[in-house]
Design an enzyme around this catalytic site. Structure first.
Site, PDB file in Angstrom:
ATOM      1  N   LYS A 186       1.805 -19.734   5.557  1.00  0.00           N
ATOM      2  CA  LYS A 186       0.993 -19.910   6.707  1.00  0.00           C
ATOM      3  C   LYS A 186       0.658 -18.714   7.439  1.00  0.00           C
ATOM      4  CE  LYS A 186       3.895 -20.830  10.756  1.00  0.00           C
ATOM      5  NZ  LYS A 186       3.165 -19.997  11.488  1.00  0.00           N
ATOM      6  N   HIS A 246       4.310 -27.065  11.652  1.00  0.00           N
ATOM      7  CA  HIS A 246       5.829 -27.521  11.930  1.00  0.00           C
ATOM      8  C   HIS A 246       5.690 -28.835  12.646  1.00  0.00           C
ATOM      9  CE1 HIS A 246       6.524 -23.570  10.652  1.00  0.00           C
ATOM     10  NE2 HIS A 246       6.559 -22.955  11.717  1.00  0.00           N
ATOM     11  N   ARG A 264       0.867  -1.337  -0.090  1.00  0.00           N
ATOM     12  CA  ARG A 264      -0.023  -0.062   0.060  1.00  0.00           C
ATOM     13  C   ARG A 264       0.813   1.383   0.075  1.00  0.00           C
ATOM     14  NH1 ARG A 264      -4.576  -1.247   3.966  1.00  0.00           N
ATOM     15  NH2 ARG A 264      -2.773  -2.126   4.971  1.00  0.00           N
ATOM     16  N   GLU A 310      10.038 -22.141  22.942  1.00  0.00           N
ATOM     17  CA  GLU A 310      10.797 -20.798  22.749  1.00  0.00           C
ATOM     18  C   GLU A 310      10.737 -19.915  23.854  1.00  0.00           C
ATOM     19  OE1 GLU A 310       9.746 -19.400  18.469  1.00  0.00           O
ATOM     20  OE2 GLU A 310       7.686 -20.153  19.125  1.00  0.00           O
ATOM     21  N   HIS A 351       8.262 -23.538   6.948  1.00  0.00           N
ATOM     22  CA  HIS A 351       9.940 -23.419   7.017  1.00  0.00           C
ATOM     23  C   HIS A 351      10.846 -24.417   7.516  1.00  0.00           C
ATOM     24  CE1 HIS A 351       9.596 -21.266  10.846  1.00  0.00           C
ATOM     25  NE2 HIS A 351      10.877 -21.367  11.051  1.00  0.00           N
ATOM     26  N   ASP A 381      -0.751 -22.043  15.211  1.00  0.00           N
ATOM     27  CA  ASP A 381       0.584 -21.165  14.913  1.00  0.00           C
ATOM     28  C   ASP A 381       1.573 -22.338  14.318  1.00  0.00           C
ATOM     29  OD1 ASP A 381       2.390 -19.315  14.130  1.00  0.00           O
ATOM     30  OD2 ASP A 381       2.968 -19.251  16.195  1.00  0.00           O
TER      31      ASP A 381
HETATM   32  C1  BG6 Z   1       6.997 -19.463  13.063  1.00  0.00           C
HETATM   33  C2  BG6 Z   1       5.626 -19.134  13.893  1.00  0.00           C
HETATM   34  O1  BG6 Z   1       6.205 -20.253  12.140  1.00  0.00           O
HETATM   35  O2  BG6 Z   1       8.045 -20.316  13.598  1.00  0.00           O
HETATM   36  C3  BG6 Z   1       6.357 -18.297  15.206  1.00  0.00           C
HETATM   37  O3  BG6 Z   1       4.742 -18.175  13.596  1.00  0.00           O
HETATM   38  C4  BG6 Z   1       7.855 -19.100  15.724  1.00  0.00           C
HETATM   39  O4  BG6 Z   1       5.438 -18.035  16.274  1.00  0.00           O
HETATM   40  C5  BG6 Z   1       8.613 -19.244  14.482  1.00  0.00           C
HETATM   41  O5  BG6 Z   1       8.376 -18.122  16.618  1.00  0.00           O
HETATM   42  C6  BG6 Z   1       9.701 -20.312  15.003  1.00  0.00           C
HETATM   43  O6  BG6 Z   1      10.784 -20.518  13.952  1.00  0.00           O
HETATM   44  P1  BG6 Z   1      12.059 -20.844  14.171  1.00  0.00           P
HETATM   45  O7  BG6 Z   1      12.778 -21.312  12.745  1.00  0.00           O
HETATM   46  O8  BG6 Z   1      12.891 -19.640  15.219  1.00  0.00           O
HETATM   47  O9  BG6 Z   1      12.024 -22.088  15.004  1.00  0.00           O
END
Ligand code: BG6
Length: 517
Positions: free
Chosen positions: A179, A271, A72, A247, A209, A266
């Site tokens: 996602k 994952h 935007r 985390e 990822h 999330d």
């Molecule tokens: C993301 C989540 O997909 O992965 C986040 O939305 C999370 O909440 C992140 O912090 C963690 O990724 P990584 O690669 O740091 O483990």
């Protein structure tokens, strides 16, 4: 005497060693451009831009590569270039090199507009056509949707209307989707429909990822390149599996995305279920994308939550406390979160995989923010030896044997087993045997986004879940989410701890304990 190319065989004979070596080198992408929607967001700044630069720095992008941003803001190409440069200097993995940057920035374009603005999309089409001419991107374009799923339909429609989604015989068009892919099975199906109406499934790259991480790909190498593990990789020897993604960070600054989504949507839906699929799947007949993804689909189809859900699941919300030496606030004090928010920041669930290999083996999955430390691991915990020929006094309380795949941060694999303590008595104690990436390899791992972006540009889909995997993952999670929605607010847990007490009692009921990594 003529000089031979290194690695070339005498007399032009086929040299198999040369093929082996070639496969190890990453291939340079062919001529193409990447257009990013949602370019002003965090993902773009922290992950995508740095990954593009790192690929350029490693010489893996074609000379005429182009990056186009669509958002935007009323930015010029130069403003966008400046934003990328800042992102690169702050977050890139490889050192900044002016010569690489100068070449990259020549292909940077910005198109201002909103998603419902036909004129802006016509501009985008004209910009990409111009890039084909001046940069030689040859009509090959990938469109990266780093935007909320609610915006997918309008963007896909615009790409179709302007002809940007149409494949040609001589060029390709691909769409990359971030996602969250929906918020339940129903919405995921609708999104798949919207995307597949415009792009054929072969052109759709859904990003998870975690699949771009070296240690995650190594699950396949470890399981299928060795003879050692497969005979014990089943319910005869495995007592249970624990998949942990902990985390230490909180949710400051992420309320807009996270509130109302929560830990299960999330990261468990994507994952953690992908980690489960790679751990539990049967061996694919080859590493052909269809074979690999087909095995994941099979195992996800066989996976379901174990009940009763109030005993086999747990969820929590962090409160203020101490994270190491830092005092941190609770979720309800984080900017942007509703003080009554019922969004969970910790989630644990129990799953079973109904196959001959895994029948009766619980898979415990847990994830949380503001936990004791950052660690992602898969622990395969084995049954106890049927008989111990030692007196009680000879052994400490032995744990179970375990094989732990350390996804991050201390990447490697650990095996835990009992060993004799040196001395005259037969005293046995648990020890660990470690493989560490850091000591076994000199190469550093590329970032997951580097690997995945390059795969998109090559059209290599193995590491991208197909629509069916995404839908199956929601199918597994939906009953749990519905149960939680009806069950009131999550249990508080102090920042820096390992989650709510209900998570401990959930696993304790089965006679097991969580690992404290
Ligand atoms: C993301 C989540 O997909 O992965 C986040 O939305 C999370 O909440 C992140 O912090 C963690 O990724 P990584 O690669 O740091 O483990």
């Amino acid at each position: 005497m003529t000089r031979r190319e290194p690695g070339s065989a005498a007399g032009g004979r086929h040299n198999p060693l040369r093929d082996v070596r070639d496969k190890r080198l990453p291939r340079i992408a062919g001529p193409c451009g990447l257009t990013i929607f949602g370019v002003t967001g965090d993902l773009s700044r922290k992950k995508l831009m740095p990954a593009i630069y790192d690929l350029a720095n490693r010489g893996l992008l074609p000379p005429g590569f182009a990056v186009t941003g669509f958002a935007r803001r009323q930015w010029t190409h130069q403003d966008f270039g400046e934003m990328i440069r800042q992102a690169v200097t702050e977050h890139a993995r490889t050192p900044f090199r002016q010569v690489v940057w100068d070449r990259l920035v020549e292909g940077v374009r910005f198109v201002p507009g909103t998603f419902d603005d036909d004129e802006a999309f016509d501009n985008l089409a004209a910009t990409l056509a111009d890039l084909d001419r001046v940069r030689g991107t040859s009509g090959n374009h990938a469109f990266y949707l780093a935007i909320p799923p609610s915006a997918f339909p309008v963007v896909c429609k615009q790409l179709a209307r302007t002809g940007l989604a149409a494949q040609g015989d001589e060029y390709w068009r691909r769409v990359v989707i971030e996602k969250p892919f929906g918020h339940d099975l129903h919405s995921a199906r609708e999104l798949n429909q919207v995307v597949n109406d415009v792009f054929c499934e072969d052109s759709v790259f859904r990003i998870d990822h975690y699949l771009g991480k070296e240690t995650v790909q190594n699950i396949l190498a470890m399981r299928f390149a060795n003879q050692l593990f497969d005979p014990i990789w089943n319910s005869n020897y495995v007592d249970h599996v624990q998949i942990t993604m902990a985390e230490d960070i909180g949710l400051g600054g992420r309320a807009g995305y996270y509130d109302g989504i929560g830990a299960a949507r999330d990261v468990i839906q994507n994952h953690l279920l992908q980690l489960l699929a790679l751990t539990a799947m049967e061996d694919p007949v080859s590493f052909h994308p269809a074979a690999l993804r087909g095995e994941k689909v099979k195992v996800l189809s066989a996976t379901r939550p174990v009940g009763p859900l109030d005993e086999t699941t747990a969820r929590g919300q962090y409160t203020g406390g101490w994270q190491g030496s830092q005092q941190v606030v609770g979720l309800h004090e984080e900017a942007g979160f509703d003080p009554d928010s019922a969004t969970e920041t910790f989630a644990a669930i129990t799953l079973e995989v109904g196959t001959r290999r895994w029948g009766g083996v619980p898979f415990f999955l847990r994830t949380g923010k503001r936990l004791g430390r950052r660690v992602t691991e898969i622990a395969v915990v084995f049954t106890r030896a049927p008989h111990l020929p030692f007196d009680d006094t000879m052994t400490e309380e032995l744990g179970r044997n375990a094989l732990v795949i350390r996804v991050q941060p201390d990447e490697g694999v650990t095996i835990r087993f009992g060993s004799k303590v040196p001395g005259t008595a037969m005293e046995v104690r648990d020890v660990t045997m470690d493989f560490n990436y850091g000591t076994s390899f000199t190469e550093t791992s590329p970032d997951a986004y580097e690997r995945l972006l390059l795969d998109v540009l090559h059209g290599e889909p193995s590491l991208f879940p197909v629509g069916q995997e995404v839908e199956l993952s929601w199918q597994i999670l939906d009953p749990v989410l519905a149960h939680w929605a009806a069950a009131g607010t999550p249990e508080p847990y102090p920042a820096g701890s390992w989650g709510p007490e209900s998570a401990d009692s959930m696993i304790a009921r089965t006679g097991r304990v969580w690992r404290r990594p």
